[in-house]
Design a protein around this motif. Structure first.
Motif, short mmCIF file in Angstrom:
data_model
loop_
_atom_site.label_atom_id
_atom_site.label_comp_id
_atom_site.label_asym_id
_atom_site.label_seq_id
_atom_site.Cartn_x
_atom_site.Cartn_y
_atom_site.Cartn_z
N UNK A 1 27.74 41.61 82.70
CA UNK A 1 27.28 42.46 81.60
C UNK A 1 25.81 42.75 81.81
N UNK A 2 25.40 43.97 81.46
CA UNK A 2 24.00 44.34 81.59
C UNK A 2 23.49 44.94 80.28
N UNK A 3 22.20 44.69 80.06
CA UNK A 3 21.54 45.30 78.91
C UNK A 3 20.07 45.43 79.27
N UNK A 4 19.66 46.63 79.54
CA UNK A 4 18.27 46.91 79.92
C UNK A 4 17.89 46.03 81.12
N UNK A 5 16.91 45.16 80.99
CA UNK A 5 16.49 44.33 82.13
C UNK A 5 17.28 43.02 82.24
N UNK A 6 18.27 42.87 81.41
CA UNK A 6 19.05 41.63 81.39
C UNK A 6 20.39 41.82 82.09
N UNK A 7 20.82 40.79 82.81
CA UNK A 7 22.14 40.79 83.42
C UNK A 7 22.74 39.40 83.30
N UNK A 8 24.00 39.35 82.91
CA UNK A 8 24.71 38.08 82.77
C UNK A 8 25.97 38.13 83.62
N UNK A 9 26.23 37.05 84.33
CA UNK A 9 27.50 36.92 85.04
C UNK A 9 28.24 35.72 84.49
N UNK A 10 29.57 35.75 84.64
CA UNK A 10 30.41 34.70 84.09
C UNK A 10 31.50 34.41 85.10
N UNK A 11 31.48 33.22 85.66
CA UNK A 11 32.48 32.81 86.66
C UNK A 11 33.27 31.65 86.07
N UNK A 12 34.48 31.94 85.61
CA UNK A 12 35.29 30.90 84.96
C UNK A 12 35.86 29.92 85.97
N UNK A 13 35.89 30.29 87.25
CA UNK A 13 36.35 29.36 88.27
C UNK A 13 35.28 28.31 88.56
N UNK A 14 34.06 28.78 88.72
CA UNK A 14 32.93 27.87 88.93
C UNK A 14 32.47 27.23 87.63
N UNK A 15 32.93 27.77 86.51
CA UNK A 15 32.47 27.32 85.18
C UNK A 15 30.95 27.45 85.09
N UNK A 16 30.51 28.67 85.35
CA UNK A 16 29.07 28.91 85.41
C UNK A 16 28.74 30.33 84.94
N UNK A 17 27.59 30.43 84.28
CA UNK A 17 27.04 31.73 83.93
C UNK A 17 25.61 31.79 84.46
N UNK A 18 25.24 32.94 85.00
CA UNK A 18 23.87 33.19 85.42
C UNK A 18 23.27 34.27 84.54
N UNK A 19 22.02 34.05 84.16
CA UNK A 19 21.30 34.98 83.28
C UNK A 19 20.06 35.44 84.03
N UNK A 20 19.95 36.74 84.25
CA UNK A 20 18.84 37.29 85.02
C UNK A 20 17.96 38.18 84.15
N UNK A 21 16.67 38.03 84.31
CA UNK A 21 15.71 38.95 83.70
C UNK A 21 14.94 39.59 84.85
N UNK A 22 15.12 40.87 85.05
CA UNK A 22 14.42 41.55 86.14
C UNK A 22 13.08 42.08 85.64
N UNK A 23 12.15 42.27 86.59
CA UNK A 23 10.81 42.77 86.26
C UNK A 23 10.24 42.01 85.06
N UNK A 24 10.22 40.71 85.18
CA UNK A 24 9.84 39.85 84.05
C UNK A 24 8.41 40.14 83.58
N UNK A 25 8.20 39.90 82.29
CA UNK A 25 6.91 40.15 81.66
C UNK A 25 6.49 38.90 80.89
N UNK A 26 5.19 38.71 80.69
CA UNK A 26 4.76 37.54 79.89
C UNK A 26 5.45 37.48 78.53
#
Lengths: 109, 119
Positions: free
Chosen positions: A57-82
């Motif tokens: 799933x994506x929302x602006x600079x955010x991206x989330x992945x969901x792997x039910x096999x690995x039982x893991x989610x990754x949360x990304x913030x691109x072009x991060x700001x203070x």
């Protein structure tokens, strides 16, 4: 017992880089997973929800992945700001929600 | 939208007194609200699920006689900490679901929290 683990208590990165936060879980089969942002002394603010049948799933600079096999989610913030500096919580849900302890992200200028 | 308010935002009380915290959904009706507590640098711990018109469901280890929950209307739930003691000092946060929001009906919207300090 059910466990929700967020990769690290704290993460420091340089402005402009991509921040990647990890949420791992065991002994749980959530119907959905959510990410929240929490600033000190404030309640969590909803960012993104991803369901068990969705991979990304994506929302602006955010991206989330969901792997039910690995039982893991990754949360990304691109072009991060203070201003992205905060604690980020993952939460797993069925009828109720269980939260991870959070990762405190600091983005340095 | 889905705005949840809490009152008060902070409270200081003497040991042995009771404190009531209000949680309101401002622009939607919430049949279910949730109460959490959070200690410094720790995650949110679910205390109880508050159901409008029925008894709250408490999590294991949470004393229902100490943490009284009332959900008298579709927009208001209250948490009363009875005979508060210093170990009850914490950050209390409520949340509510907005089933009317398409696609995010499972999302919980949080109030700003109430900081309770028991002297």
């Amino acid at each position: 017992s059910q466990k929700i683990e967020q990769n690290s208590e704290a993460l420091n990165i340089q402005e402009g880089k991509t921040a990647t936060l990890t949420c791992n879980y065991t002994n749980y089969s959530p119907a959905y997973l959510q990410w929240y942002r929490q600033d000190p002394g404030r309640g969590p603010v909803f960012l993104l929800l991803i369901r068990e049948n969705e991979k990304e799933k994506r929302k602006e600079r955010l991206k989330v992945t969901f792997d039910t096999t690995l039982k893991q989610s990754l949360f990304h913030i691109t072009a991060s700001q203070p201003a992205d500096s905060a604690t980020y919580l993952c939460a797993l849900g069925n009828n109720d929600m269980r939260f991870g302890a959070g990762t405190r992200l600091t983005v340095k200028p | 939208g889905a705005v949840v308010s809490q009152h008060p935002s902070w409270v200081i009380c003497k040991s042995g007194t009771s404190v009531k915290i209000e949680c309101r959904s401002l622009d939607f009706q919430a049949t279910t609200m949730f109460w959490y507590r959070q200690f410094p640098k720790q995650s949110l711990m679910l205390m109880a699920t508050s159901n409008e018109g029925s008894k709250a469901t408490y999590e294991q280890g949470v004393e229902k006689d100490k943490f009284l929950i009332n959900h008298a209307s579709l927009t208001l739930s209250t948490l009363t900490v009875t005979s508060a003691h210093p170990e009850d000092s914490s950050f209390y946060i409520c949340s509510a679901r907005n089933p009317g929001l398409a696609g995010v009906a499972d999302t919980q919207y949080f109030g700003p929290g109430t900081r309770l300090t028991v002297l």
